[in-house]
Write a protein that holds these residues in place. Sequence first.
Motif, PDB file in Angstrom:
ATOM      1  N   PHE A  11      -1.239   9.151  -6.815  1.00 39.06           N
ATOM      2  CA  PHE A  11       0.016   8.436  -7.229  1.00 39.06           C
ATOM      3  C   PHE A  11       0.627   7.603  -6.127  1.00 39.06           C
ATOM      4  O   PHE A  11       0.967   8.588  -5.213  1.00 39.06           O
ATOM      5  N   ASP A  12       0.786   6.399  -6.135  1.00 40.60           N
ATOM      6  CA  ASP A  12       1.095   5.619  -4.860  1.00 40.60           C
ATOM      7  C   ASP A  12       2.517   5.317  -5.326  1.00 40.60           C
ATOM      8  O   ASP A  12       2.689   4.308  -6.019  1.00 40.60           O
ATOM      9  N   GLU A  13       3.530   5.806  -4.936  1.00 39.87           N
ATOM     10  CA  GLU A  13       4.816   5.486  -5.048  1.00 39.87           C
ATOM     11  C   GLU A  13       5.129   5.150  -6.521  1.00 39.87           C
ATOM     12  O   GLU A  13       5.758   4.105  -6.907  1.00 39.87           O
ATOM     13  N   PRO A  14       4.654   6.251  -7.542  1.00 37.00           N
ATOM     14  CA  PRO A  14       4.987   5.880  -9.073  1.00 37.00           C
ATOM     15  C   PRO A  14       6.308   5.409  -9.635  1.00 37.00           C
ATOM     16  O   PRO A  14       6.299   5.073 -10.543  1.00 37.00           O
ATOM     17  N   LYS A  68      -0.238   4.808   4.173  1.00 38.68           N
ATOM     18  CA  LYS A  68      -0.177   5.809   2.961  1.00 38.68           C
ATOM     19  C   LYS A  68      -1.019   5.031   1.680  1.00 38.68           C
ATOM     20  O   LYS A  68      -2.084   5.552   0.899  1.00 38.68           O
ATOM     21  N   SER A  69      -0.623   3.776   1.292  1.00 36.46           N
ATOM     22  CA  SER A  69      -1.408   3.246   0.310  1.00 36.46           C
ATOM     23  C   SER A  69      -2.834   3.074   0.627  1.00 36.46           C
ATOM     24  O   SER A  69      -3.774   3.202  -0.244  1.00 36.46           O
ATOM     25  N   THR A  70      -3.084   2.572   1.940  1.00 38.67           N
ATOM     26  CA  THR A  70      -4.477   2.317   2.215  1.00 38.67           C
ATOM     27  C   THR A  70      -5.218   3.832   2.181  1.00 38.67           C
ATOM     28  O   THR A  70      -6.448   3.644   1.672  1.00 38.67           O
TER      29      THR A  70
HETATM   30 MG    MG Z   1       2.451   2.042   0.201  1.00 32.50          MG
END
Ligand code: MG
Length: 240
Positions: free
Chosen positions: A160-163, A40-42
């Motif tokens: 938004f990455d796990e904000p 997901k982050s990638t």
């Molecule tokens: Mg992640």
Amino acid sequence: MVVLSNVNKHFGALHVLQDIDLSIARGEVVVVIGPSGSGKSTLCRTINRLETIDSGTITVDGKELPSEGRELARLRADVGMVFQSFNLFAHKTVLQNVMLGQLKVRKTDQAAAHAKAQALLDRVGVGSQAEKYPAQLSGGQQQRVAIARALAMDPKVMLFDEPTSALDPEMINEVLEVMQQLAREGMTMVVVTHEMGFARSAANRVVFMADGKIVEEATPEQFFSNPRSDRAKDFLSKIL
Ligand code: MG
Ligand code: ADP
């Protein structure tokens, strides 16, 4: 607004993104969920070229981002990014944090950048904190500053990455409310989150990732009440 076509990426032997096809319409809110390590982050980081890709194409508002060079900084600023860890500049005030990109990347003049920064800080509810340094703010306030800083660039899409993952529970809602507001105003958003209440109320679409692949795409109602894949059923049984 954002189109990924047949995107592949490896980290050494790890095939972290596998044949990713994803189109996000203007004004759409897409929530990406999935187990830790699923990519997901990638995925977020490739959309603004914080990570390179091995094959495929990614366009934002019809333009492919170059992999480097002067043009990259300008186009990258079209993609606002908010991370789990805030990433504010510790030695600059809150106001300076929100002015900096405007001055350096958008070449806005000092007075206009100042006015816009203050207006954005007011909008996310931290206007009275403008002269403080990030460490003097709560986590929820810092994350709202990070959102204001991203918005200062007039992004075409916000990632938004796990904000809210690093926030104490009582601060999660103040950040989610700002995000809800943005969604209502029509911002195009990609949100990686485990906040299922946000996904249900704000998302137009849920994208479920596992092992570097998009396994399932559905409306929140469909996804939460009737997930199709075993991977999604298994994931939901653990988090709900
Ligand atoms: Mg992640
Ligand atoms: P998620 O955000 O879904 O938890 P990530 O995109 O952070 O997943 O990571 C996906 C996989 O890629 C994980 O196995 C992770 O260890 C690996 N990975 C992430 N970044 C790097 C990197 N810079 N170098 C090597 N492996 C990485």
